[in-house]
Design a protein around this motif. Sequence first.
Motif, PDB file in Angstrom:
ATOM      1  N   PRO A  92       0.796  -1.238   0.000  1.00 59.56           N
ATOM      2  CA  PRO A  92       0.000   0.000   0.000  1.00 59.56           C
ATOM      3  C   PRO A  92       0.823   1.278   0.000  1.00 59.56           C
ATOM      4  O   PRO A  92       0.255   2.367   0.111  1.00 59.56           O
ATOM      5  N   ALA A  93       2.146   1.220  -0.122  1.00 62.84           N
ATOM      6  CA  ALA A  93       2.962   2.439  -0.130  1.00 62.84           C
ATOM      7  C   ALA A  93       2.766   3.240  -1.410  1.00 62.84           C
ATOM      8  O   ALA A  93       3.030   4.433  -1.445  1.00 62.84           O
TER       9      ALA A  93
ATOM     10  N   CYS B  84       5.756   5.516  -5.410  1.00 58.97           N
ATOM     11  CA  CYS B  84       6.003   5.579  -3.972  1.00 58.97           C
ATOM     12  C   CYS B  84       6.665   6.907  -3.641  1.00 58.97           C
ATOM     13  O   CYS B  84       7.562   7.353  -4.356  1.00 58.97           O
ATOM     14  N   SER B  85       6.247   7.505  -2.546  1.00 53.27           N
ATOM     15  CA  SER B  85       6.856   8.744  -2.089  1.00 53.27           C
ATOM     16  C   SER B  85       8.324   8.498  -1.761  1.00 53.27           C
ATOM     17  O   SER B  85       8.670   7.515  -1.119  1.00 53.27           O
ATOM     18  N   GLY B  86       9.191   9.383  -2.219  1.00 49.99           N
ATOM     19  CA  GLY B  86      10.610   9.257  -1.934  1.00 49.99           C
ATOM     20  C   GLY B  86      11.369   8.373  -2.897  1.00 49.99           C
ATOM     21  O   GLY B  86      12.520   8.046  -2.656  1.00 49.99           O
ATOM     22  N   ASP B  87      10.747   7.985  -4.015  1.00 52.84           N
ATOM     23  CA  ASP B  87      11.426   7.075  -4.955  1.00 52.84           C
ATOM     24  C   ASP B  87      12.446   7.780  -5.844  1.00 52.84           C
ATOM     25  O   ASP B  87      13.125   7.153  -6.643  1.00 52.84           O
ATOM     26  N   GLY B  88      12.576   9.090  -5.688  1.00 49.34           N
ATOM     27  CA  GLY B  88      13.564   9.819  -6.473  1.00 49.34           C
ATOM     28  C   GLY B  88      13.135  10.103  -7.894  1.00 49.34           C
ATOM     29  O   GLY B  88      13.972  10.383  -8.748  1.00 49.34           O
ATOM     30  N   HIS B  89      11.829  10.037  -8.163  1.00 47.75           N
ATOM     31  CA  HIS B  89      11.324  10.329  -9.506  1.00 47.75           C
ATOM     32  C   HIS B  89      11.831  11.703  -9.940  1.00 47.75           C
ATOM     33  O   HIS B  89      11.765  12.660  -9.194  1.00 47.75           O
TER      34      HIS B  89
ATOM     35  N   SER C 278      17.879  -5.552  -0.107  1.00 50.67           N
ATOM     36  CA  SER C 278      16.563  -5.183  -0.590  1.00 50.67           C
ATOM     37  C   SER C 278      15.744  -4.534   0.531  1.00 50.67           C
ATOM     38  O   SER C 278      15.746  -5.001   1.659  1.00 50.67           O
ATOM     39  N   PHE C 279      15.019  -3.480   0.163  1.00 54.07           N
ATOM     40  CA  PHE C 279      14.190  -2.767   1.116  1.00 54.07           C
ATOM     41  C   PHE C 279      12.861  -2.431   0.454  1.00 54.07           C
ATOM     42  O   PHE C 279      12.720  -2.545  -0.758  1.00 54.07           O
ATOM     43  N   ILE C 280      11.902  -1.988   1.248  1.00 60.07           N
ATOM     44  CA  ILE C 280      10.565  -1.658   0.736  1.00 60.07           C
ATOM     45  C   ILE C 280      10.203  -0.244   1.177  1.00 60.07           C
ATOM     46  O   ILE C 280      10.406   0.109   2.340  1.00 60.07           O
ATOM     47  N   PHE C 281       9.672   0.574   0.273  1.00 61.58           N
ATOM     48  CA  PHE C 281       9.152   1.889   0.640  1.00 61.58           C
ATOM     49  C   PHE C 281       7.952   1.704   1.549  1.00 61.58           C
ATOM     50  O   PHE C 281       7.147   0.792   1.347  1.00 61.58           O
ATOM     51  N   THR C 282       7.817   2.576   2.554  1.00 53.51           N
ATOM     52  CA  THR C 282       6.630   2.532   3.428  1.00 53.51           C
ATOM     53  C   THR C 282       5.976   3.880   3.499  1.00 53.51           C
ATOM     54  O   THR C 282       6.526   4.870   3.091  1.00 53.51           O
TER      55      THR C 282
END
Length: 97
Positions: A41-42, A50-55, A93-97
Amino acid sequence: YCVEFRTESLSQHCALETRPYARWMQYLREGHTMCVACQPPAMSADTQRCSGDGHNAHGDKILHWEAIGNSQCQGTWKKIRQLEHCSCPVVHSFIFT
């Protein structure tokens, strides 16, 4: 999708983490490539990002991150690239939250 980042800096609080569920923070290192997955749900329903993905962040733009569970474990990284299909090694590996 996944985004690869290169860790530029991190606080000493990451290495001091000893709680069992957060020990992974001890393995963070400057210069390592991290792979971060953007999953619901991020993911925003409007933008499908995802917020903070560096788009739109490329090159030398320095982005800030903070670990969930220890707000004192934080640092900076630079976006390397976005991958549509995630094939990240489990150890980095990490996941955006």
